[in-house]
Design a protein around this motif. Structure first.
Motif, PDB file in Angstrom:
ATOM      1  N   SER A 175       0.830  -1.206   0.000  1.00  0.00           N
ATOM      2  CA  SER A 175       0.000   0.000   0.000  1.00  0.00           C
ATOM      3  C   SER A 175       0.861   1.251   0.000  1.00  0.00           C
ATOM      4  O   SER A 175       1.928   1.292   0.617  1.00  0.00           O
ATOM      5  CB  SER A 175      -0.896  -0.005   1.243  1.00  0.00           C
ATOM      6  OG  SER A 175      -1.532   1.242   1.430  1.00  0.00           O
ATOM      7  N   ILE A 176       0.383   2.274  -0.686  1.00  0.00           N
ATOM      8  CA  ILE A 176       1.032   3.586  -0.703  1.00  0.00           C
ATOM      9  C   ILE A 176      -0.024   4.650  -0.423  1.00  0.00           C
ATOM     10  O   ILE A 176      -1.105   4.622  -1.021  1.00  0.00           O
ATOM     11  CB  ILE A 176       1.670   3.896  -2.070  1.00  0.00           C
ATOM     12  CG1 ILE A 176       2.628   2.795  -2.502  1.00  0.00           C
ATOM     13  CG2 ILE A 176       2.391   5.236  -2.042  1.00  0.00           C
ATOM     14  CD1 ILE A 176       3.047   2.916  -3.950  1.00  0.00           C
ATOM     15  N   HIS A 177       0.268   5.561   0.475  1.00  0.00           N
ATOM     16  CA  HIS A 177      -0.522   6.777   0.650  1.00  0.00           C
ATOM     17  C   HIS A 177       0.419   7.931   0.362  1.00  0.00           C
ATOM     18  O   HIS A 177       1.419   8.115   1.049  1.00  0.00           O
ATOM     19  CB  HIS A 177      -1.063   6.900   2.075  1.00  0.00           C
ATOM     20  CG  HIS A 177      -2.048   5.837   2.436  1.00  0.00           C
ATOM     21  ND1 HIS A 177      -2.617   5.738   3.698  1.00  0.00           N
ATOM     22  CD2 HIS A 177      -2.583   4.824   1.704  1.00  0.00           C
ATOM     23  CE1 HIS A 177      -3.445   4.709   3.724  1.00  0.00           C
ATOM     24  NE2 HIS A 177      -3.433   4.140   2.521  1.00  0.00           N
ATOM     25  N   GLU A 178       0.126   8.687  -0.649  1.00  0.00           N
ATOM     26  CA  GLU A 178       1.071   9.711  -1.103  1.00  0.00           C
ATOM     27  C   GLU A 178       0.346  10.997  -1.450  1.00  0.00           C
ATOM     28  O   GLU A 178      -0.760  10.981  -1.998  1.00  0.00           O
ATOM     29  CB  GLU A 178       1.847   9.190  -2.327  1.00  0.00           C
ATOM     30  CG  GLU A 178       2.897  10.140  -2.846  1.00  0.00           C
ATOM     31  CD  GLU A 178       3.977  10.418  -1.814  1.00  0.00           C
ATOM     32  OE1 GLU A 178       3.692  11.181  -0.873  1.00  0.00           O
ATOM     33  OE2 GLU A 178       5.083   9.884  -1.943  1.00  0.00           O
ATOM     34  N   TYR A 179       0.977  12.107  -1.119  1.00  0.00           N
ATOM     35  CA  TYR A 179       0.431  13.426  -1.411  1.00  0.00           C
ATOM     36  C   TYR A 179       1.479  14.235  -2.169  1.00  0.00           C
ATOM     37  O   TYR A 179       2.667  13.922  -2.139  1.00  0.00           O
ATOM     38  CB  TYR A 179       0.003  14.114  -0.111  1.00  0.00           C
ATOM     39  CG  TYR A 179      -1.141  13.367   0.541  1.00  0.00           C
ATOM     40  CD1 TYR A 179      -2.456  13.713   0.283  1.00  0.00           C
ATOM     41  CD2 TYR A 179      -0.900  12.274   1.362  1.00  0.00           C
ATOM     42  CE1 TYR A 179      -3.510  13.011   0.839  1.00  0.00           C
ATOM     43  CE2 TYR A 179      -1.936  11.555   1.927  1.00  0.00           C
ATOM     44  CZ  TYR A 179      -3.247  11.928   1.665  1.00  0.00           C
ATOM     45  OH  TYR A 179      -4.280  11.213   2.204  1.00  0.00           O
ATOM     46  N   SER A 180       1.051  15.300  -2.823  1.00  0.00           N
ATOM     47  CA  SER A 180       1.932  15.981  -3.768  1.00  0.00           C
ATOM     48  C   SER A 180       2.987  16.840  -3.094  1.00  0.00           C
ATOM     49  O   SER A 180       3.901  17.317  -3.745  1.00  0.00           O
ATOM     50  CB  SER A 180       1.113  16.857  -4.711  1.00  0.00           C
ATOM     51  OG  SER A 180       0.479  17.901  -3.978  1.00  0.00           O
ATOM     52  N   THR A 181       2.863  17.073  -1.803  1.00  0.00           N
ATOM     53  CA  THR A 181       3.849  17.899  -1.134  1.00  0.00           C
ATOM     54  C   THR A 181       4.880  17.049  -0.392  1.00  0.00           C
ATOM     55  O   THR A 181       4.541  16.048   0.227  1.00  0.00           O
ATOM     56  CB  THR A 181       3.194  18.860  -0.138  1.00  0.00           C
ATOM     57  OG1 THR A 181       4.223  19.588   0.533  1.00  0.00           O
ATOM     58  CG2 THR A 181       2.364  18.127   0.897  1.00  0.00           C
ATOM     59  N   PHE A 182       6.134  17.469  -0.445  1.00  0.00           N
ATOM     60  CA  PHE A 182       7.180  16.825   0.338  1.00  0.00           C
ATOM     61  C   PHE A 182       7.685  17.799   1.414  1.00  0.00           C
ATOM     62  O   PHE A 182       8.770  17.670   1.941  1.00  0.00           O
ATOM     63  CB  PHE A 182       8.337  16.403  -0.572  1.00  0.00           C
ATOM     64  CG  PHE A 182       7.926  15.372  -1.578  1.00  0.00           C
ATOM     65  CD1 PHE A 182       7.463  14.138  -1.161  1.00  0.00           C
ATOM     66  CD2 PHE A 182       7.981  15.639  -2.927  1.00  0.00           C
ATOM     67  CE1 PHE A 182       7.082  13.177  -2.081  1.00  0.00           C
ATOM     68  CE2 PHE A 182       7.590  14.676  -3.858  1.00  0.00           C
ATOM     69  CZ  PHE A 182       7.150  13.447  -3.431  1.00  0.00           C
ATOM     70  N   THR A 183       6.859  18.803   1.722  1.00  0.00           N
ATOM     71  CA  THR A 183       7.249  19.805   2.707  1.00  0.00           C
ATOM     72  C   THR A 183       7.588  19.164   4.042  1.00  0.00           C
ATOM     73  O   THR A 183       8.541  19.544   4.717  1.00  0.00           O
ATOM     74  CB  THR A 183       6.125  20.841   2.880  1.00  0.00           C
ATOM     75  OG1 THR A 183       5.850  21.451   1.628  1.00  0.00           O
ATOM     76  CG2 THR A 183       6.533  21.914   3.881  1.00  0.00           C
ATOM     77  N   PHE A 184       6.781  18.170   4.452  1.00  0.00           N
ATOM     78  CA  PHE A 184       7.015  17.543   5.748  1.00  0.00           C
ATOM     79  C   PHE A 184       8.352  16.792   5.759  1.00  0.00           C
ATOM     80  O   PHE A 184       9.008  16.688   6.787  1.00  0.00           O
ATOM     81  CB  PHE A 184       5.873  16.603   6.106  1.00  0.00           C
ATOM     82  CG  PHE A 184       5.890  15.291   5.368  1.00  0.00           C
ATOM     83  CD1 PHE A 184       6.397  14.146   5.957  1.00  0.00           C
ATOM     84  CD2 PHE A 184       5.390  15.206   4.077  1.00  0.00           C
ATOM     85  CE1 PHE A 184       6.423  12.944   5.269  1.00  0.00           C
ATOM     86  CE2 PHE A 184       5.403  14.010   3.391  1.00  0.00           C
ATOM     87  CZ  PHE A 184       5.927  12.877   3.990  1.00  0.00           C
TER      88      PHE A 184
END
Length: 340
Positions: free
Chosen positions: A266-275
């Protein structure tokens, strides 16, 4: 739709009824729980939700079973008929609408608080541990899978939601309040923190329970977020949060987090890598070894191709269980453009 749900083929592809399958879906965490009242339950909202999603072309829905906090899980344990009334309506309606369901069993670990047991010690050595927590997990999983195994809407079974983010992190979850009637004075790292290796054994144990209960042996998934960039160092180097330095090391951690009994990474991914920048001090434009290929990928296609490669090395498939568009705070158009 045919019975049997999603199947993992030897070449790593996913099929439905013997035909290669790809689809776009949505997360609907409270599809079932929104229908639960104090005294009874009413499936009307779940049915309307499914109908609305069907009208908008949704083919797959990922949702949570059971409670979130311990009070919700206790309600389920005390009044299972109230919850199964909703589950029955969800599976029946989804079948009629030809919507596939990804059922996430243990969205959180809070059910262990119903038994006043620390999660890590309660689930350690699952094959021999006589804890009430494990007994509940086994009974709930077997009952649920057997009840809906013949439903065409049952696409795949998922363990939980982002449990990989908790493993080998000493402080995560220790601040959650204990139930008022708990005999414990506080949570502790040694009793409550899952290790990567302990979680791996638990996933294999749970995955085998599912396989034995499901005559069709549908795909099982973890429901995890994207693997932490320091996953190998956390697991093999005493909870070190230094980013992993090579792809081979990172893959060893992924093998633990996607062990035997689990078919889909499973992958949960969002477009920001700010964190990532904030937590690890990394330059997302840099190319430092693995992180240049992993964290520093420049678009969604590169990102997903990388994880497909990881899954192939493990003899599994992969699926994007959550994704979103966001660039952190404040909004940064340059970062958005870099990823899309």
């Amino acid at each position: 739709m045919k019975k049997g749900g999603l199947q993992l083929e030897k070449d790593g592809s996913v099929t439905l009824g013997g035909v290669p399958y790809r689809a776009f879906g949505v997360n609907c965490f409270n599809l079932a729980s929104q229908c639960i009242g104090k005294e009874d339950s009413d499936p009307t909202l779940a049915i309307k939700t499914l109908q609305t999603l069907k009208e908008n072309g949704v083919k797959v829905i990922r949702f949570s079973t059971g409670g979130f906090y311990s009070d919700g899980w206790k309600d389920f344990m005390d009044h299972p008929e109230k919850w199964y009334k909703i589950y029955d309506a969800v599976f029946e309606t989804a079948s009629k609408l030809e919507i596939g369901l990804i059922t996430s069993f243990f969205w959180t670990k809070m059910f262990c608080d119903v038994f006043d047991e620390p999660f890590a010690t309660a689930t350690a050595n699952p094959e021999t541990n006589p804890s009430k927590t494990l007994a509940f997990m086994k009974e709930f999983t077997e009952t649920f899978v057997k009840r809906y195994a013949e439903s065409p809407a049952a696409f795949m079974w998922e363990y939980g939601n982002e449990h990989n983010l908790d493993v080998d992190i000493p402080w995560i979850g220790l601040e959650y309040p204990l139930p008022k009637d708990s005999k414990r004075t506080r949570r502790t790292q040694w009793e409550d923190m899952e290790t990567t290796k302990g979680h791996s054994a638990l996933l294999t144990w749970w995955g085998n329970i599912v396989k034995n209960a499901d005559p069709y042996r549908r795909i099982t998934g973890t429901g995890d977020a994207v693997t932490r960039p320091c996953a190998y160092n956390l697991a093999f180097h005493n909870q070190d949060m230094t980013p992993d330095k090579c792809k081979e090391d990172h893959l060893k951690a992924m093998a633990l987090l996607n062990p035997d009994g689990i078919d889909a990474m499973s992958i949960h991914e969002y477009s920001t890598f700010t964190f990532i920048k904030k937590e690890y001090g990394l330059d997302i434009h840099g190319k430092p070894g693995l992180l240049g290929e992993d964290i520093g990928t420049n678009n969604w296609d590169e990102r997903m191709q990388l994880f497909r490669w990881y899954a192939k090395q493990l003899g599994k498939t992969t699926y994007l269980g959550e994704f979103g568009v966001g660039t952190g705070d404040p909004y940064d158009i340059a970062e958005y453009d870099m990823h899309f």
